[in-house]
Design a protein around this motif. Sequence first.
Motif, PDB file in Angstrom:
ATOM      1  N   LEU A   9      -3.785  -5.075  -4.301  1.00 45.88           N
ATOM      2  CA  LEU A   9      -3.994  -6.061  -3.244  1.00 45.88           C
ATOM      3  C   LEU A   9      -4.013  -5.425  -1.855  1.00 45.88           C
ATOM      4  O   LEU A   9      -4.244  -6.119  -0.865  1.00 45.88           O
ATOM      5  N   ALA A  10      -3.790  -4.119  -1.778  1.00 40.23           N
ATOM      6  CA  ALA A  10      -3.597  -3.466  -0.482  1.00 40.23           C
ATOM      7  C   ALA A  10      -4.770  -3.693   0.468  1.00 40.23           C
ATOM      8  O   ALA A  10      -4.581  -4.043   1.635  1.00 40.23           O
ATOM      9  N   PHE A  11      -6.013  -3.496  -0.018  1.00 39.21           N
ATOM     10  CA  PHE A  11      -7.174  -3.667   0.865  1.00 39.21           C
ATOM     11  C   PHE A  11      -7.259  -5.086   1.398  1.00 39.21           C
ATOM     12  O   PHE A  11      -7.641  -5.326   2.550  1.00 39.21           O
ATOM     13  N   LEU A  12      -6.896  -6.058   0.547  1.00 42.97           N
ATOM     14  CA  LEU A  12      -6.931  -7.460   0.952  1.00 42.97           C
ATOM     15  C   LEU A  12      -5.846  -7.751   1.983  1.00 42.97           C
ATOM     16  O   LEU A  12      -6.070  -8.504   2.940  1.00 42.97           O
ATOM     17  N   VAL A  13      -4.679  -7.158   1.798  1.00 38.97           N
ATOM     18  CA  VAL A  13      -3.582  -7.331   2.754  1.00 38.97           C
ATOM     19  C   VAL A  13      -3.992  -6.837   4.136  1.00 38.97           C
ATOM     20  O   VAL A  13      -3.784  -7.520   5.147  1.00 38.97           O
ATOM     21  N   TRP A  14      -4.597  -5.647   4.208  1.00 37.01           N
ATOM     22  CA  TRP A  14      -5.028  -5.113   5.501  1.00 37.01           C
ATOM     23  C   TRP A  14      -6.044  -6.035   6.163  1.00 37.01           C
ATOM     24  O   TRP A  14      -5.967  -6.296   7.378  1.00 37.01           O
ATOM     25  N   ALA A  15      -7.007  -6.529   5.380  1.00 40.93           N
ATOM     26  CA  ALA A  15      -8.058  -7.379   5.947  1.00 40.93           C
ATOM     27  C   ALA A  15      -7.486  -8.704   6.457  1.00 40.93           C
ATOM     28  O   ALA A  15      -7.817  -9.154   7.567  1.00 40.93           O
ATOM     29  N   ILE A  16      -6.611  -9.329   5.663  1.00 38.99           N
ATOM     30  CA  ILE A  16      -6.000 -10.594   6.089  1.00 38.99           C
ATOM     31  C   ILE A  16      -5.165 -10.375   7.344  1.00 38.99           C
ATOM     32  O   ILE A  16      -5.235 -11.159   8.315  1.00 38.99           O
ATOM     33  N   ILE A  35       4.714  -5.736   6.671  1.00 37.21           N
ATOM     34  CA  ILE A  35       4.652  -4.401   7.269  1.00 37.21           C
ATOM     35  C   ILE A  35       3.264  -4.114   7.829  1.00 37.21           C
ATOM     36  O   ILE A  35       3.120  -3.345   8.797  1.00 37.21           O
ATOM     37  N   ALA A  36       2.225  -4.725   7.269  1.00 38.21           N
ATOM     38  CA  ALA A  36       0.873  -4.511   7.794  1.00 38.21           C
ATOM     39  C   ALA A  36       0.763  -5.013   9.225  1.00 38.21           C
ATOM     40  O   ALA A  36       0.069  -4.400  10.054  1.00 38.21           O
ATOM     41  N   GLY A  37       1.454  -6.116   9.538  1.00 38.37           N
ATOM     42  CA  GLY A  37       1.372  -6.678  10.882  1.00 38.37           C
ATOM     43  C   GLY A  37       1.848  -5.730  11.961  1.00 38.37           C
ATOM     44  O   GLY A  37       1.381  -5.785  13.108  1.00 38.37           O
ATOM     45  N   TRP A  38       2.768  -4.830  11.607  1.00 42.95           N
ATOM     46  CA  TRP A  38       3.265  -3.856  12.589  1.00 42.95           C
ATOM     47  C   TRP A  38       2.118  -2.997  13.108  1.00 42.95           C
ATOM     48  O   TRP A  38       2.110  -2.594  14.264  1.00 42.95           O
ATOM     49  N   SER A  39       1.144  -2.734  12.253  1.00 47.30           N
ATOM     50  CA  SER A  39      -0.009  -1.928  12.644  1.00 47.30           C
ATOM     51  C   SER A  39      -1.166  -2.789  13.140  1.00 47.30           C
ATOM     52  O   SER A  39      -1.733  -2.536  14.208  1.00 47.30           O
ATOM     53  N   LEU A  65     -11.726  -6.250  18.011  1.00 50.78           N
ATOM     54  CA  LEU A  65     -12.917  -6.052  17.181  1.00 50.78           C
ATOM     55  C   LEU A  65     -12.948  -4.648  16.587  1.00 50.78           C
ATOM     56  O   LEU A  65     -13.302  -4.465  15.417  1.00 50.78           O
ATOM     57  N   LEU A  66     -12.567  -3.656  17.391  1.00 43.92           N
ATOM     58  CA  LEU A  66     -12.491  -2.282  16.880  1.00 43.92           C
ATOM     59  C   LEU A  66     -11.533  -2.202  15.701  1.00 43.92           C
ATOM     60  O   LEU A  66     -11.837  -1.573  14.672  1.00 43.92           O
ATOM     61  N   CYS A  67     -10.380  -2.844  15.833  1.00 42.89           N
ATOM     62  CA  CYS A  67      -9.370  -2.781  14.767  1.00 42.89           C
ATOM     63  C   CYS A  67      -9.825  -3.514  13.512  1.00 42.89           C
ATOM     64  O   CYS A  67      -9.568  -3.060  12.396  1.00 42.89           O
ATOM     65  N   VAL A  68     -10.486  -4.667  13.679  1.00 44.25           N
ATOM     66  CA  VAL A  68     -10.979  -5.401  12.517  1.00 44.25           C
ATOM     67  C   VAL A  68     -11.916  -4.519  11.699  1.00 44.25           C
ATOM     68  O   VAL A  68     -11.823  -4.444  10.459  1.00 44.25           O
ATOM     69  N   VAL A  69     -12.815  -3.812  12.371  1.00 43.72           N
ATOM     70  CA  VAL A  69     -13.782  -2.961  11.676  1.00 43.72           C
ATOM     71  C   VAL A  69     -13.091  -1.781  10.996  1.00 43.72           C
ATOM     72  O   VAL A  69     -13.274  -1.526   9.800  1.00 43.72           O
ATOM     73  N   LEU A  70     -12.277  -1.036  11.761  1.00 40.52           N
ATOM     74  CA  LEU A  70     -11.695   0.198  11.220  1.00 40.52           C
ATOM     75  C   LEU A  70     -10.651  -0.068  10.145  1.00 40.52           C
ATOM     76  O   LEU A  70     -10.618   0.621   9.123  1.00 40.52           O
ATOM     77  N   TYR A  71      -9.775  -1.048  10.363  1.00 40.11           N
ATOM     78  CA  TYR A  71      -8.752  -1.323   9.348  1.00 40.11           C
ATOM     79  C   TYR A  71      -9.399  -1.761   8.037  1.00 40.11           C
ATOM     80  O   TYR A  71      -8.998  -1.307   6.957  1.00 40.11           O
ATOM     81  N   SER A  72     -10.372  -2.650   8.132  1.00 42.42           N
ATOM     82  CA  SER A  72     -10.995  -3.160   6.908  1.00 42.42           C
ATOM     83  C   SER A  72     -11.730  -2.049   6.165  1.00 42.42           C
ATOM     84  O   SER A  72     -11.594  -1.903   4.939  1.00 42.42           O
TER      85      SER A  72
END
Length: 582
Positions: free
Chosen positions: A54-61, A283-287, A317-324
């Motif tokens: 689920l990690a990729f989904l967690v980062w995207a959400i 923990i994802a929210g910290w980043s 917007l930069l973070c949405v692209v790179l994190y996902s």
Amino acid sequence: MVSETRAEVFAPAPHQEAGLHRAIDWRGAFWIASGVPALVMISIGGMGAAAGKLAFLVWAISVLMGFFQAYSYAEIAGLFANKSGGAAVYGAAAWLRYSKLIAPLSVWCNWYAWTPVLSLGCTIAAGYILNAIAPIPTFTANSPEVVAWLHSAANAAVIDGKSAEEAAKLAIAAVTQVHTPLLRSLTLVNFSFFGFVNVEIGSTFFIGAALMLMAFAIQHRGILGTARVQMWIGLLVIVPMLIVGLVPFFNGSVHANNFVPLVPPVGNWSNGGWTQFLGALFIAGWSTYAFETAVCYTREFKNPAVDTKKSIVRAGLLCVVLYSLVAATFQGYLGLEGMTAPGIVDGTGVAAAMGQMVGAGSTFVTHLLEMMMVLALILAIMMAMAGSSRTLYQGGVDGWLPKYLSHVNEHGAPTRAMWTDLIFNLGLLSFASSDTNAYYFILAISNVGYMIFIFLNLQSVWIHRIDSPNIPRPYRTPNWLVAFNVLLGFFNLLLMGAGAKVWGNPNSLWYGIGFGLLILPVFFFRHYIQDKGKFPDHMLMDLDLKSQDLGERRAGLLPYLALALGVAVILFGHYYFQLPPA
């Protein structure tokens, strides 16, 4: 609950000689905040262990949640053209009417959420530097050194009765220890800190301390010089991260079976599985929320009315692209087993993994990516020092933190706040460099503070609208998004209550809350001893309030009800959601 405001726009604020200097536009803040995507490297391995596939989904959400929340911060930041320090400072002004203690808690929690980026980033960067200058040698069962050790009469007793495989493992461990460079094993101090974590002062500590001092030296020149350095480092980091995020999708390195089935590591959506999922989101929210640092520099914008919103939305917007992208490619290439490998969990093997993803293991490409990782971490370190020191500075200016923090040098840099950040993080560095458990323990405690700050500030938008309806707002968040973000504030508290126990220590929630309460003696000292119970006259001038007139409490009991409901959500999350059996 929401009042209309005049459709007015602030004129560019005049330059002021005292205090911070108005020297940058939204681009400067954007480049300073460009260190946020590097934070994904700090916890991408731990995320794989906590969330599984689920990690990729967690980062995207999580990054989308942060992007929605950014619009609320843009509105409250626009109210305060003369303050720095970020959303915590702007939101604290809303709570001040209702409690003298809640307002400084917001500022304090924001600071101790941000400042560990220095120590955690320096720990990983020091690991990369050590790998470059003093790598640990690699031996196999067929290496001449291992064969010689096995045939040595001096070691016969050690391997007597052992199988060939067991004997080889003992030999490899012994030979590796002998041939490991002294710099890797250099330790001056090593002891247990009350049984919680180990304190270790060795090579990692000293290299990390040198990196912190370098960041301090760059920022000593002021915000404009910092932004220029960040821009060049940012370009050297963002472009490779985009390449890493895109290339594996085109060269066939991403495998669909690494994303399914969509279940937590426990294997099902039981109570324990949901706890793991919520802990991963916590923990994802910290980043992923961290690009809100772009509004830390309102007092240093040439035109805060325009620059505030532009900086945070573009950084988001930069973070949405790179994190996902980066999260998806890492998982698609490495799979769950690769994501939870020791080198990925502690961060030092991330560059090697990227080298395999885009360079087919090329030594040259891997070394370039290792350099990029060090630069990315330096970018994050500088960003954290810039933002967290301005939070301390504004707390000193506004009467929440000790007066000495309100000092700036001739370049407009808050040097005393920066020194405070540096010294505090040297202590954290001695913990974080000792082992991975200490690393994630620090991360969990700091994120408890972050979620408290997020909640208070997402509520402050509607409090400001009720209590200060006629103050001009350069940007006004749509009402539906204000309401949605209010709900996200409570959801973040649920993540904190349920998920803090997943990281490092089952009592991380209580340690984090306990650290938050340390603001009480600090605030009492400043307010009642240094200021004799009075706030500085300038503190609320952006709200057209003067001296000790904090304004009418038009919101009535609603802020108190929000606090009570927030406490209930935390307790529910903590006691209802439990870790799966070991």
